[in-house]
Structures are given as structure tokens and as C-alpha cells.
Design a protein around this motif. Structure first.
Motif, mmCIF file in Angstrom:
data_model
loop_
_atom_site.group_PDB
_atom_site.id
_atom_site.type_symbol
_atom_site.label_atom_id
_atom_site.label_comp_id
_atom_site.label_asym_id
_atom_site.label_seq_id
_atom_site.Cartn_x
_atom_site.Cartn_y
_atom_site.Cartn_z
ATOM 1 N N ARG A 1 0.826 -1.209 0.000
ATOM 2 C CA ARG A 1 0.000 0.000 0.000
ATOM 3 C C ARG A 1 0.859 1.257 0.000
ATOM 4 O O ARG A 1 0.536 2.252 -0.663
ATOM 5 C CB ARG A 1 -0.937 -0.012 1.209
ATOM 6 N N ALA A 2 1.970 1.236 0.738
ATOM 7 C CA ALA A 2 2.866 2.390 0.777
ATOM 8 C C ALA A 2 3.501 2.626 -0.593
ATOM 9 O O ALA A 2 3.633 3.776 -1.046
ATOM 10 C CB ALA A 2 3.941 2.190 1.837
ATOM 11 N N SER A 3 3.896 1.556 -1.260
ATOM 12 C CA SER A 3 4.455 1.672 -2.607
ATOM 13 C C SER A 3 3.429 2.274 -3.559
ATOM 14 O O SER A 3 3.738 3.199 -4.329
ATOM 15 C CB SER A 3 4.905 0.294 -3.104
ATOM 16 N N ASP A 4 2.215 1.775 -3.521
ATOM 17 C CA ASP A 4 1.154 2.322 -4.378
ATOM 18 C C ASP A 4 0.920 3.805 -4.087
ATOM 19 O O ASP A 4 0.683 4.601 -5.004
ATOM 20 C CB ASP A 4 -0.149 1.551 -4.169
ATOM 21 N N ALA A 5 0.991 4.178 -2.812
ATOM 22 C CA ALA A 5 0.692 5.554 -2.409
ATOM 23 C C ALA A 5 1.674 6.551 -3.019
ATOM 24 O O ALA A 5 1.302 7.687 -3.340
ATOM 25 C CB ALA A 5 0.703 5.672 -0.888
ATOM 26 N N VAL A 6 2.943 6.151 -3.178
ATOM 27 C CA VAL A 6 3.941 7.078 -3.724
ATOM 28 C C VAL A 6 4.170 6.882 -5.219
ATOM 29 O O VAL A 6 4.959 7.612 -5.817
ATOM 30 C CB VAL A 6 5.286 6.965 -2.967
ATOM 31 N N GLY A 7 3.507 5.912 -5.821
ATOM 32 C CA GLY A 7 3.605 5.737 -7.267
ATOM 33 C C GLY A 7 4.391 4.538 -7.741
ATOM 34 O O GLY A 7 4.605 4.359 -8.937
ATOM 35 N N GLY A 8 4.839 3.675 -6.816
ATOM 36 C CA GLY A 8 5.541 2.450 -7.208
ATOM 37 C C GLY A 8 6.985 2.690 -7.585
ATOM 38 O O GLY A 8 7.490 3.812 -7.569
ATOM 39 N N GLY A 9 7.673 1.587 -7.910
ATOM 40 C CA GLY A 9 9.064 1.670 -8.310
ATOM 41 C C GLY A 9 9.961 0.856 -7.398
ATOM 42 O O GLY A 9 9.505 -0.009 -6.643
ATOM 43 N N LEU A 10 11.255 1.120 -7.478
ATOM 44 C CA LEU A 10 12.254 0.497 -6.606
ATOM 45 C C LEU A 10 12.365 1.358 -5.360
ATOM 46 O O LEU A 10 12.875 2.489 -5.411
ATOM 47 C CB LEU A 10 13.599 0.407 -7.326
ATOM 48 N N LEU A 11 11.869 0.844 -4.224
ATOM 49 C CA LEU A 11 11.689 1.669 -3.040
ATOM 50 C C LEU A 11 12.201 0.969 -1.787
ATOM 51 O O LEU A 11 12.276 -0.261 -1.734
ATOM 52 C CB LEU A 11 10.204 1.991 -2.837
ATOM 53 N N GLY A 12 12.499 1.778 -0.775
ATOM 54 C CA GLY A 12 12.764 1.270 0.562
ATOM 55 C C GLY A 12 11.674 1.782 1.489
ATOM 56 O O GLY A 12 11.532 2.997 1.659
ATOM 57 N N VAL A 13 10.901 0.883 2.052
ATOM 58 C CA VAL A 13 9.815 1.255 2.957
ATOM 59 C C VAL A 13 10.296 1.006 4.386
ATOM 60 O O VAL A 13 10.701 -0.109 4.716
ATOM 61 C CB VAL A 13 8.532 0.453 2.666
ATOM 62 N N ASP A 14 10.236 2.045 5.208
ATOM 63 C CA ASP A 14 10.734 1.960 6.583
ATOM 64 C C ASP A 14 9.565 1.894 7.558
ATOM 65 O O ASP A 14 8.670 2.741 7.530
ATOM 66 C CB ASP A 14 11.613 3.162 6.909
ATOM 67 N N LEU A 15 9.615 0.879 8.427
ATOM 68 C CA LEU A 15 8.552 0.648 9.391
ATOM 69 C C LEU A 15 9.132 0.601 10.800
ATOM 70 O O LEU A 15 10.295 0.244 11.000
ATOM 71 C CB LEU A 15 7.821 -0.680 9.120
ATOM 72 N N MET A 16 8.272 0.913 11.766
ATOM 73 C CA MET A 16 8.610 0.715 13.174
ATOM 74 C C MET A 16 7.533 -0.157 13.803
ATOM 75 O O MET A 16 6.353 -0.074 13.439
ATOM 76 C CB MET A 16 8.688 2.061 13.904
ATOM 77 N N GLU A 17 7.976 -0.998 14.744
ATOM 78 C CA GLU A 17 7.043 -1.879 15.445
ATOM 79 C C GLU A 17 6.407 -1.141 16.610
ATOM 80 O O GLU A 17 7.090 -0.494 17.396
ATOM 81 C CB GLU A 17 7.791 -3.115 15.951
ATOM 82 N N THR A 18 5.098 -1.241 16.703
ATOM 83 C CA THR A 18 4.358 -0.630 17.819
ATOM 84 C C THR A 18 3.486 -1.714 18.435
ATOM 85 O O THR A 18 2.314 -1.862 18.087
ATOM 86 C CB THR A 18 3.486 0.537 17.321
ATOM 87 N N GLY A 19 4.070 -2.502 19.312
ATOM 88 C CA GLY A 19 3.345 -3.645 19.869
ATOM 89 C C GLY A 19 3.183 -4.725 18.822
ATOM 90 O O GLY A 19 4.161 -5.204 18.241
ATOM 91 N N ASP A 20 1.919 -5.084 18.531
ATOM 92 C CA ASP A 20 1.644 -6.120 17.548
ATOM 93 C C ASP A 20 1.414 -5.548 16.156
ATOM 94 O O ASP A 20 1.018 -6.280 15.240
ATOM 95 C CB ASP A 20 0.399 -6.933 17.965
ATOM 96 N N ALA A 21 1.626 -4.249 15.990
ATOM 97 C CA ALA A 21 1.365 -3.604 14.703
ATOM 98 C C ALA A 21 2.614 -2.877 14.216
ATOM 99 O O ALA A 21 3.673 -2.923 14.848
ATOM 100 C CB ALA A 21 0.180 -2.642 14.831
#
Length: 289
Positions: free
Chosen positions: A225-245
Motif C-alpha cells: 500500500r505504501a508503494s502504491d501511495a507514492v507511485g511504485g518503483g524500486l523503493l525502501g519502505v521503513d517501518l517501526m514496530e508498535t506492539g503487535d502492529a
């Protein structure tokens, strides 16, 4: 195929891609953007003969503008210049993530130090102050007190480039000593790594230790979903853990992958070149955001 590579410095990442492209017999046109001039008519440096051009510029400013020119020359370029423009600006990045309903840290933007101080105090201490443009964890501040906030804001207002006078304030997310980088091609994960550090900044460029991590179903859905939101391509998506999410704090458009390649199961440059070949055969641009 003839593949162009825009660059300003050949790092380990670019060497891996160049080696893979040449092993497959592709003609590679290396375009050092520091030495080229980009006009409104004919494309320079062999760009016009390329089936596809890959942007690997180190500097965000060069990346944003040169991809616009390549698009103007009607040559397919990845990543798309609109994707570059969104990912290069943390405020725009946050907006598109929020518009897509993707969990992302609470964020406020202010334009005076007085309004920024009000935003900081509304979040409480600690909170995070980031530049809207920049990478590798540079010029980010964990603000622990009002005195610190006042000092940082005054320095940014007095000494900073005009973009530093856009005050981007974000909640401090308590994470388990690490964040997660997922490299994707058009939303499909190539691999993921955890970046761990005793410091609150867990960027690999800041010395964080990396290890491979499995992409679970929740991560897979969020990065797509994050890739789609910015238009796709070769990307690095950065996430942080917040409990179980998870929360997605940003998407990077000229992503480095050498650290991931050392720990991932997949051969990252091979997967990336597979994707580049598909894009070149299609001969079409990415859909803009």
C-alpha cells in the motif's frame, strides 16, 4: 537492451547493479549528472538511445530534476519523477501515507518557531524534529525539553536553508531498539532487514547492526500500500514496530540495498535487474501518484 544509469558517485550498490546488467549482456550507458547539461530539446549523454534509465543519483536535488528531464525526453525512467518528488519531501510523504489510510506517526508542520514550539509542547517530550528534506538520519533531533526545543528552533530559523524553516514535528515512537527496512519493486518485497542500535536513530548509515527479517502478512500488505501511495518503483519502505502492529514512517526512492544484500536470502541486484528488464520491455512510464 540499452540501460542508462544516472549517477553522481558509483557506490557499492551501483557496482552490484552494473555487474549484474553487464553479466546479462546489456549495454549500459553511465550518465554522470555532474558532467552533463540538460536542455529542453535533445537529450544528452546517450539518454535518447536508452530503453530505460535508472536514477541512482546520490543528491536528492539532482534526482528530482534530472528525472523530470528524462521524462521530458520521452525516455522511460525509474523511479518516476513524481515518486521522487513525494519521497524526497517528508511532509508530502506523510500526507500521501495518511491519505492512503496507512498507519504513520502523528505529524504536524509549522512555519514559525512560535507555532513549532506549540506543536512540540502539544506532543510532549520527547518528540522528534526532522528536516523535510534529507536522508541517512542527518539533522534529526530528539527533543527532550523546552530548553532544547527553543535552542534547536532558533538555530534552524537563523542558520538553516529555507526548507529548514518548514518545521516538521513528529511524535516519538517507542520502538524495540530497531526499525525495519523493506526493499520493494512495485510493492513486491525483495527482502527485509531489521536495523538495531542502542541509539534512538537506527539508520544503517549511523552504524546500526543489520539482520534479515521475515516479511509477515501485515508487513507485506503495508509495504504494498505504501508503494502504491507514492507511485511504485524500486523503493525502501521503513517501518517501526508498535506492539503487535507497524507504523510506516517514510518511503525512500533511491534506496540503498548493499546492507540488505549481505543478509537477505534473495540476490537483491538480480531481482532488481529482473524488474528493470520487465520495465524496459514494457516501455512505459510508471503511473504518477
Amino acid at each position: 537492451m540499452q540501460i542508462g544509469m544516472l549517477y553522481s558517485r558509483i557506490r557499492r550498490d551501483e557496482k552490484l547493479l552494473l555487474s549484474e546488467l553487464r553479466e546479462r549482456g546489456h549495454d549500459v550507458v553511465k550518465i554522470d549528472v555532474r558532467k552533463q547539461r540538460f536542455g529542453l530539446a535533445d537529450p544528452p549523454g546517450g539518454i535518447g538511445e536508452c530503453d530505460l534509465v535508472l536514477d541512482r543519483c546520490l543528491a536528492t536535488s539532482r534526482s528530482r530534476y534530472v528525472t523530470r528531464f528524462v521524462e521530458h525526453y520521452d525516455v522511460p525512467v525509474v523511479n518516476h519523477p513524481e515518486t521522487a518528488a513525494v519521497c524526497a519531501d517528508k511532509a508530502r510523504n506523510s500526507l500521501v501515507l495518511a491519505d492512503a489510510g496507512i498507519p504513520t506517526p502523528a505529524t504536524e508542520v509549522a512555519f514559525t518557531k512560535e507555532a513549532a514550539l506549540e506543536a512540540i509542547e502539544s506532543f510532549g517530550y520527547p518528540c522528534v524534529l526532522k528536516p523535510v528534506v534529507g536522508s541517512w538520519g542527518r539533522l534529526m533531533a530528539k527533543v527532550d525539553s523546552r530548553n532544547a526545543a527553543e535552542a534547536i528552533l532558533e538555530h534552524k530559523e537563523t542558520l538553516g536553508h529555507y526548507e529548514h524553516k518548514v518545521f516538521y514535528v513528529q511524535e516519538f515512537v517507542e520502538k524495540p531498539g530497531r526499525d525495519i527496512r523493506v526493499v520493494t519493486v512495485d510493492g513486491e518485497p525483495v527482502g527485509a532487514m531489521a536495523r538495531s542500535s542502542d541509539h534512538w536513530l537506527t539508520n544503517a548509515a549511523k552504524g546500526a547492526e543489520t539482520e534479515r527479517i521475515e516479511v509477515d502478512d501485515q508487513m507485506r500488505e503495508l509495504v504494498e500500500r505504501a508503494s502504491d501511495a507514492v507511485g511504485g518503483g524500486l523503493l525502501g519502505v521503513d517501518l517501526m514496530e508498535t506492539g503487535d502492529a507497524y507504523t510506516v514512517h517514510e518511503v525512500n526512492h533511491t534506496v540503498e540495498f548493499k546492507a540488505l544484500n549481505e543478509v537477505a536470502e534473495a540476490d537483491v541486484p538480480s531481482v532488481v535487474v529482473d524488474w528493470l528488464e520487465e520495465r524496459a520491455r514494457a516501455g512505459v512510464q510508471e503511473a504518477p501518484v
